[in-house]
Design a protein around this motif. Structure first.
Motif, PDB file in Angstrom:
ATOM      1  N   GLU A 122       4.600  -0.447   3.244  1.00  0.00           N
ATOM      2  CA  GLU A 122       3.421  -0.724   4.049  1.00  0.00           C
ATOM      3  C   GLU A 122       2.664  -1.794   3.281  1.00  0.00           C
ATOM      4  OE1 GLU A 122       1.162   2.472   6.018  1.00  0.00           O
ATOM      5  OE2 GLU A 122      -0.539   1.668   4.878  1.00  0.00           O
TER       6      GLU A 122
ATOM      7  N   THR B  46      -2.144  -4.592   8.552  1.00  0.00           N
ATOM      8  CA  THR B  46      -1.334  -3.708   7.734  1.00  0.00           C
ATOM      9  C   THR B  46      -0.100  -3.381   8.556  1.00  0.00           C
ATOM     10  OG1 THR B  46      -3.275  -2.807   6.648  1.00  0.00           O
ATOM     11  CG2 THR B  46      -1.251  -1.505   6.519  1.00  0.00           C
ATOM     12  N   LYS B  47       1.069  -3.697   8.005  1.00  0.00           N
ATOM     13  CA  LYS B  47       2.325  -3.496   8.727  1.00  0.00           C
ATOM     14  C   LYS B  47       3.266  -2.654   7.881  1.00  0.00           C
ATOM     15  CE  LYS B  47       2.036  -7.938  11.102  1.00  0.00           C
ATOM     16  NZ  LYS B  47       2.776  -9.141  11.510  1.00  0.00           N
ATOM     17  N   GLN B  48       4.114  -1.912   8.583  1.00  0.00           N
ATOM     18  CA  GLN B  48       5.137  -1.111   7.910  1.00  0.00           C
ATOM     19  C   GLN B  48       6.508  -1.657   8.289  1.00  0.00           C
ATOM     20  OE1 GLN B  48       4.644   2.966   9.038  1.00  0.00           O
ATOM     21  NE2 GLN B  48       2.786   3.224   7.832  1.00  0.00           N
TER      22      GLN B  48
ATOM     23  N   GLN C 127      -0.282  -5.175   3.411  1.00  0.00           N
ATOM     24  CA  GLN C 127      -1.341  -5.914   4.089  1.00  0.00           C
ATOM     25  C   GLN C 127      -0.989  -7.396   4.016  1.00  0.00           C
ATOM     26  OE1 GLN C 127      -5.373  -5.697   2.509  1.00  0.00           O
ATOM     27  NE2 GLN C 127      -6.127  -5.699   4.602  1.00  0.00           N
TER      28      GLN C 127
ATOM     29  N   GLN D 216       0.815  -1.214   0.000  1.00  0.00           N
ATOM     30  CA  GLN D 216       0.000   0.000   0.000  1.00  0.00           C
ATOM     31  C   GLN D 216       0.850   1.266   0.000  1.00  0.00           C
ATOM     32  OE1 GLN D 216      -2.444  -0.794   3.431  1.00  0.00           O
ATOM     33  NE2 GLN D 216      -3.649  -2.305   2.337  1.00  0.00           N
ATOM     34  N   ARG D 217       2.108   1.117   0.345  1.00  0.00           N
ATOM     35  CA  ARG D 217       3.017   2.265   0.364  1.00  0.00           C
ATOM     36  C   ARG D 217       4.415   1.769   0.056  1.00  0.00           C
ATOM     37  NH1 ARG D 217       4.852   5.170   5.875  1.00  0.00           N
ATOM     38  NH2 ARG D 217       6.392   6.601   5.030  1.00  0.00           N
TER      39      ARG D 217
END
Length: 127
Positions: free
Chosen positions: A80, A104-106, A82, A67-68
């Motif tokens: 980032e 969701t983890k960074q 999921q 997502q990022r």
């Protein structure tokens, strides 16, 4: 760059069960992690080994789950992602606990001697 970072991260997810189960493959841990992230996982492996426990992971992740993707420096990237993950905890070879997560983890990844490695977990958001 993005695909190499993703490949490293995806491979790490695939080998986690080898790292966190007997005979606890520290070489794989070193291959895909570094710094703070490595030290925290090494401590977990030592605890698991001492207590005759192991972890098994099943996870699903695709490139579209990122997502990022942010380049911090030439040798640092934040992603980032999921992750849909199942985890089983074993004690003396018997399943003690089963959990499912959609989080969701960074992560911070760093380029180390030509290889991308996970160096820090930056946050978790449970969904």
């Amino acid at each position: 760059m993005e695909s190499k970072v993703f490949d490293t991260f995806q491979t790490w997810l695939q080998v986690k069960s080898i790292v966190f189960a007997s005979p606890y493959d520290i070489n794989l841990l070193k291959k895909y992690t570094t710094g703070e992230y490595y030290e925290e996982r090494l401590n977990s492996v030592k605890w698991l080994e001492k207590n005759n426990e192991s972890l098994e992971f099943k996870n699903k992740i695709t490139l579209s789950d990122i997502q990022r993707f942010e380049v911090i420096k030439n040798n640092q990237v934040i992603i980032e992602v999921q992750i849909d993950e199942e985890m089983k905890t074993y004690k003396n070879g018997v399943v003690r606990k089963e959990e499912k997560f959609l989080n969701t983890k960074q992560f911070l990844l760093e380029l180390e001697k030509g290889d991308w490695k996970i160096s820090k977990g930056l946050g978790v958001e449970g969904k």
